[in-house]
Design a protein around this motif. Structure first.
Motif, PDB file in Angstrom:
ATOM      1  N   THR A 444      -1.002  37.880  40.229  1.00  0.00           N
ATOM      2  CA  THR A 444      -2.107  38.807  40.013  1.00  0.00           C
ATOM      3  C   THR A 444      -1.880  40.031  40.884  1.00  0.00           C
ATOM      4  O   THR A 444      -0.995  40.058  41.753  1.00  0.00           O
ATOM      5  CB  THR A 444      -3.449  38.147  40.371  1.00  0.00           C
ATOM      6  OG1 THR A 444      -3.443  37.803  41.760  1.00  0.00           O
ATOM      7  CG2 THR A 444      -3.661  36.883  39.539  1.00  0.00           C
ATOM      8  N   ARG A 446      -3.823  41.019  43.131  1.00  0.00           N
ATOM      9  CA  ARG A 446      -4.391  40.831  44.471  1.00  0.00           C
ATOM     10  C   ARG A 446      -3.491  39.994  45.365  1.00  0.00           C
ATOM     11  O   ARG A 446      -3.660  39.967  46.566  1.00  0.00           O
ATOM     12  CB  ARG A 446      -5.769  40.175  44.369  1.00  0.00           C
ATOM     13  CG  ARG A 446      -6.791  41.049  43.678  1.00  0.00           C
ATOM     14  CD  ARG A 446      -8.154  40.384  43.693  1.00  0.00           C
ATOM     15  NE  ARG A 446      -9.163  41.216  43.036  1.00  0.00           N
ATOM     16  CZ  ARG A 446     -10.441  40.901  42.958  1.00  0.00           C
ATOM     17  NH1 ARG A 446     -10.871  39.757  43.504  1.00  0.00           N
ATOM     18  NH2 ARG A 446     -11.293  41.687  42.346  1.00  0.00           N
ATOM     19  N   SER A 447      -2.525  39.279  44.774  1.00  0.00           N
ATOM     20  CA  SER A 447      -1.685  38.400  45.589  1.00  0.00           C
ATOM     21  C   SER A 447      -0.315  38.290  44.941  1.00  0.00           C
ATOM     22  O   SER A 447      -0.143  38.546  43.755  1.00  0.00           O
ATOM     23  CB  SER A 447      -2.322  37.014  45.735  1.00  0.00           C
ATOM     24  OG  SER A 447      -2.433  36.394  44.462  1.00  0.00           O
ATOM     25  N   GLY A 797      -7.172  42.906  36.608  1.00  0.00           N
ATOM     26  CA  GLY A 797      -7.771  43.758  37.618  1.00  0.00           C
ATOM     27  C   GLY A 797      -8.094  45.150  37.134  1.00  0.00           C
ATOM     28  O   GLY A 797      -8.182  46.084  37.941  1.00  0.00           O
ATOM     29  N   VAL A 867     -11.424  35.580  48.640  1.00  0.00           N
ATOM     30  CA  VAL A 867     -10.399  36.593  48.349  1.00  0.00           C
ATOM     31  C   VAL A 867     -10.984  37.951  48.615  1.00  0.00           C
ATOM     32  O   VAL A 867     -12.045  38.296  48.081  1.00  0.00           O
ATOM     33  CB  VAL A 867      -9.934  36.504  46.881  1.00  0.00           C
ATOM     34  CG1 VAL A 867      -8.894  37.580  46.604  1.00  0.00           C
ATOM     35  CG2 VAL A 867      -9.379  35.121  46.605  1.00  0.00           C
ATOM     36  N   SER A 869     -11.961  41.821  48.556  1.00  0.00           N
ATOM     37  CA  SER A 869     -12.078  42.768  47.430  1.00  0.00           C
ATOM     38  C   SER A 869     -11.052  43.873  47.595  1.00  0.00           C
ATOM     39  O   SER A 869     -10.331  43.955  48.586  1.00  0.00           O
ATOM     40  CB  SER A 869     -13.498  43.349  47.388  1.00  0.00           C
ATOM     41  OG  SER A 869     -13.765  44.041  48.605  1.00  0.00           O
ATOM     42  N   GLU A 870     -11.047  44.732  46.644  1.00  0.00           N
ATOM     43  CA  GLU A 870     -10.105  45.829  46.662  1.00  0.00           C
ATOM     44  C   GLU A 870     -10.415  46.760  47.825  1.00  0.00           C
ATOM     45  O   GLU A 870     -11.562  46.996  48.172  1.00  0.00           O
ATOM     46  CB  GLU A 870     -10.207  46.639  45.370  1.00  0.00           C
ATOM     47  CG  GLU A 870      -9.727  45.919  44.132  1.00  0.00           C
ATOM     48  CD  GLU A 870      -9.887  46.793  42.924  1.00  0.00           C
ATOM     49  OE1 GLU A 870      -8.891  47.084  42.269  1.00  0.00           O
ATOM     50  OE2 GLU A 870     -11.025  47.214  42.667  1.00  0.00           O
ATOM     51  N   SER A 874      -6.594  51.099  47.383  1.00  0.00           N
ATOM     52  CA  SER A 874      -6.109  50.573  46.102  1.00  0.00           C
ATOM     53  C   SER A 874      -6.946  51.089  44.952  1.00  0.00           C
ATOM     54  O   SER A 874      -6.437  51.381  43.870  1.00  0.00           O
ATOM     55  CB  SER A 874      -6.134  49.042  46.137  1.00  0.00           C
ATOM     56  OG  SER A 874      -7.472  48.587  46.294  1.00  0.00           O
TER      57      SER A 874
END
Length: 898
Positions: A444, A446-447, A797, A867, A869-870, A874
């Motif tokens: 993803t 995010r990771s 995303g 997790v 957030s942005e 970003s």
């Protein structure tokens, strides 16, 4: 004599007072001759002075070249001045003498205004007038002589004609003196002609008599000439043969060496050649080889091989040279075997190498190679002799040398010990870390996927082997080229290529076990009929090996252009590296082609395209890139970064994989079963945005590598986002869109003032109050967000970015509608465009808050961490990718306030 001297002095004294002498057509030499013969000059000093002055004038004015021909002859001048030999005869006959006296005595002498007296008592004379009179008299006598000569010639021709015809005309008188003289002359000539004819007949008769004798003499003379020429030719041939044969006979002191070259070498007690004690013998063998080579070359250059004596001598010499080379080749091979066995025995580390590191083993291999090559250099003159006399025997010696190296210095046992001593022992254990693309975990934005240390390839062994053993192979190529003379600078391109191929075959055989174990640690699959433990192809290891080999090649580029043995050795190493790169690249490219086939199957994509999310191939491609980077950086410095974009094969096929991703996306979006209202656009915008962001998150190296694909993905994302957002607004604000579209069309046709005529104000206000009040607006915007949240996947995303883009589009559309309402109806739209932006941002924030709260609740119940957030950075990067046209200042302030 005294009178002449006195006359000369008086002449010089009076020379300046005499007028110039002007003569026309007068032969002065003849005049001086006649004057001297009669002693006239000694009696007339005036004439002497006149002639002396004229001579001086001509001598002084002859600088132009023409006067030189008119100068007075020195003999005539000496005769004029009385300086002649009295024994010389001036006149041929008395008649000639009387004639000269008559001419001079008949010349009148004239008086002149300035008189001068001669030496006889005072008779005055004018020298110029007298000279003129003498010249006229001589000219008259000359004309008379010419006329007489012409008459005689004519009469002579007439007489010949009369004699031939036999008739004489009546009016011709033949009894004159001239006629009688001509007749007598003619008769005399006739008699002479008759006598000549008789003599010719007599000579012809005698010639017939002596002809046999003259013929015999001519034959004898011709035979003598031929014999003489033959003798001269044989003498020249003998000299040429002596010259050609000179030097073709071996001196007695060299014949023993030619027949048995080993006899001049020194041997130790074990029967081996002693290099130090044999230096003199080696030099003698070299001198013998030079003698044979020079003798053969001299005959070929000077010719004469067609002569039997020369050809027989050359054949004998060639036979001796052939026998000499055969014996010498055996000596060279024996010496190489002796040196190889000695060096291998003294540097054997295979029995006690269990505890030694790869560095120590590599050093021992290098030392053994240097020792063997330095020992062999003492016998290099023997190989030079073979190269001079019999180059055809060198390949056999070169093969014997490479076999000795392959079985000794670089033997299989030694290479096995070295590669087994490497840190990861990949030549023994092997490795297989390659996975298919479908086997990677989806990532993803995010990771990133953590591939783990167990997925690393054994690249350290490759790096160590290339650093420690590849220079040994380069030195072996250099020594082979230098020893057998394979890199001469004066060779042409074709001959250099043949020599390079010969050197490559030899060094390939010498280093066959190095290449065997190098192939194993590079993950190159074994042949089907290969002996021993088989190696399974590992495409990931092949890719990393290709990168290592490409970096190693930079150290073996001849940047200084030295040429010769150095350039040949570097060229061989590059060829060896390229050969291994072809094999590893072929394995990795085969794997890439198989993965491209899987990508084109569109695995996991629904037929309608709705809620397709991120394709499995798009989601796993970044994980594969992470795996590649981790494997390339393994056992490297922390600041190391592989320049994949500079390796053509790697960059081309990685870009080809990325291109196949977009080809699959296009195919899924265009097929008939895919929903074209929003499904195709959502599919395009989600996957293209995911690809762009996932590549950018992996640093500048990947961004540079996929620059072309990132640019195309950005364009696809922008185009599909615009279409999707436009569809969403038209769908939810259908009545408003229809109303203002109609007003815009009418306004273009009739103008602002006449718009209320076509669309009444009451209708306009009623529609706005129904569709555009604040409560309805909040509800519709919430519905839009909910629908967008349902269409867009969480993995991509894209929802925050797409919602921000939607807010901008709403502001643009409602701002345009607000302007139409004010201009055409003087009606202020409520809520305004700025209020719509605030409502949309509030709806997005509340929904995002609820989403984060639910995620935190789920993760806390599962025992995991939330997790994050942005980050603002970003979100800024995401918004810049699909940003629309600039918003107005009011909207910017409103968004900043929120």
């Amino acid at each position: 004599g005294a009178a002449m001297v006195r006359g000369g002095s008086r002449a010089r004294a009076a020379a300046s007072s005499l007028p110039p002498l002007k003569t026309r057509n007068v032969d002065r030499a003849e005049l001086q001759y006649a004057s001297t013969s009669n002693g006239f000059l000694g009696e007339s000093p005036a004439l002497v002075a006149l002639l002396e002055r004229q001579r001086n004038r001509e001598r002084g004015g002859g600088g132009d070249g023409k006067g030189s021909g008119e100068e007075m002859d020195s003999l005539a001048y000496n005769m004029l001045m009385g300086n002649y030999n009295t024994r010389m005869t001036l006149f041929v006959s008395e008649e000639e003498k009387r004639d000269a006296e008559q001419v001079l005595n008949s010349t009148p002498w004239y008086q002149h205004g300035e008189e001068k007296t001669d030496g006889d008592g005072g008779r005055p004379h004018d020298a110029a007038a007298s000279a003129e009179a003498l010249a006229q008299l001589l000219q008259k006598r000359m004309r008379d002589l010419e006329a007489e000569t012409c008459r005689r010639l004519i009469a002579w021709e007439d007489e010949k004609h009369y004699s031939v015809t036999g008739s004489v005309p009546d009016h011709v008188q033949r009894d004159t003196v001239d006629a009688l003289a001509l007749a007598a002359l003619f008769n005399t000539l006739d008699l002479l002609d008759v006598e000549l004819g008789e003599m010719e007949e007599w000579l012809q008769e005698r010639a017939r008599v002596i002809k046999p004798l003259t013929d015999d003499c001519a034959g004898i003379e011709e035979e003598n000439r031929q014999v003489e020429q033959q003798w001269t030719s044989y003498d020249a041939l003998g000299s040429e043969l002596r010259r050609l044969l000179d030097g073709l006979d071996a001196p007695p002191k060299l014949r023993k060496t030619i027949s048995n070259p080993g006899a001049v070498l020194a041997y130790d007690s074990a029967g081996n050649v002693d290099a130090k004690k044999s230096e003199k013998g080696i030099d003698e063998i070299y001198q013998v080889g030079r003698f044979l080579k020079d003798a053969i070359d001299r005959v070929e250059s000077e010719g004469g091989v067609h002569l039997r004596a020369v050809s027989e001598r050359v054949e004998k010499l060639a036979g001796m040279a052939n026998q000499f080379c055969t014996s010498l080749a055996q000596i060279v091979v024996t010496v190489m075997e002796q040196l190889s066995s000695d060096v291998v025995a003294t540097t054997d580390f295979t029995k006690s190498s269990n505890d030694e590191t790869h560095t120590v083993v590599a050093k021992q291999i290098r030392d053994a190679q240097r020792k063997f090559q330095s020992s062999l250099l003492g016998y290099i003159k023997l190989i030079e002799v073979l190269a001079l006399l019999k180059p055809s025997i060198l390949p056999a010696i070169r093969d014997a040398y490479s076999e000795l190296v392959a079985e000794g210095i670089l033997s299989k046992k030694r290479m096995k010990v070295y590669f087994a001593s490497l840190p990861q022992r990949s030549s023994v254990s092997g490795s297989h870390v390659t996975k298919d693309l479908r086997e990677y975990n989806a990532v993803t934005l995010r990771s990133k996927e953590d591939t783990g240390a167990k997925d690393l390839v054994n690249s350290q062994d490759i790096q160590k082997a290339l650093t420690e053993i590849l220079p040994v192979i380069a030195r072996e190529a250099y020594f082979t080229a230098a020893l057998f003379g394979l890199s001469s600078r004066h060779m042409d391109g074709r001959e250099k290529k043949r020599n390079f191929e010969s050197a490559k075959r030899s060094v390939d055989h010498s280093s066959q076990y190095f290449r065997y174990y190098m192939s194993r640690i590079c993950g190159i699959a074994s042949e089907e009929d290969a002996e021993g433990k088989k190696v399974i192809a590992d495409p990931m290891l092949s890719l990393v090996s290709s990168i290592h080999l490409n970096e190693a090649m930079d150290s073996y580029i001849d940047r200084q252009k030295k040429g010769g043995d150095h350039s040949l050795s570097l060229a061989y190493v590059r060829a060896t590296i390229l050969d291994m790169r072809k094999k590893v690249d072929k394995q990795w490219v085969t794997w890439v082609e198989e993965e491209i086939k899987w990508i084109r199957t569109n695995a996991g994509v629904p037929l309608t395209g709705k809620r397709a999310g991120i394709f499995a191939s798009f989601a796993r491609f970044p994980a594969y890139l992470d795996h590649v980077i981790i494997c390339c950086k393994a056992d490297r410095p922390t600041d190391y970064s592989p320049n994949l974009h500079k390796i053509k094969v790697v960059s081309y096929y990685l870009q080809k994989m990325a291109g196949s991703l977009f080809a699959s996306l296009h195919e899924c979006a265009e097929r008939k079963t895919t929903d074209q209202q929003y499904g195709a656009n959502v599919m395009r915008m989600e996957n293209s945005y995911f690809f762009t962001q996932s590549i950018k998150q992996r640093g500048s190296e990947m961004t540079t590598l996929f620059q072309k694909q990132v640019t195309a993905a950005s364009a696809i994302c922008k185009q599909s986002t615009d279409a999707y957002l436009g569809w969403m607004i038209k769908r939810e604000f259908k009545a408003l869109h229809s109303l203002f579209s109609n007003i815009s069309r009418i306004r273009r046709d009739v103008g602002d003032a006449d718009v209320p005529i076509h669309v009444p104000r009451a209708t306009f206000v009623r529609t706005l109050s129904k569709e555009s009040n604040r409560e309805v607006m909040k509800e519709k915007i919430s519905i839009i967000y909910a629908r967008m949240e349902k269409h867009l996947s969480e993995q991509g995303g894209l929802l925050p970015v797409a919602w921000k883009a939607l807010v901008k589009v709403l502001y643009e559309w409602f701002g345009r509608w607000e302007k139409l309402s004010t201009q055409c109806y003087k009606f202020i739209l409520e809520p305004s465009a700025v209020d719509v932006v605030r409502i949309a941002k509030a709806a997005g924030n509340s929904s995002r808050t609820r989403s984060l709260a639910s995620e935190a609740k789920v993760t806390s119940s599962a025992g995991g961490s939330t997790v994050p957030s942005e980050t603002p950075a970003s979100r800024k990067n995401k918004g810049s990718l699909i940003s629309r046209s600039k918003a107005s200042g009011a909207a910017a302030r409103a968004m900043a306030d929120d």
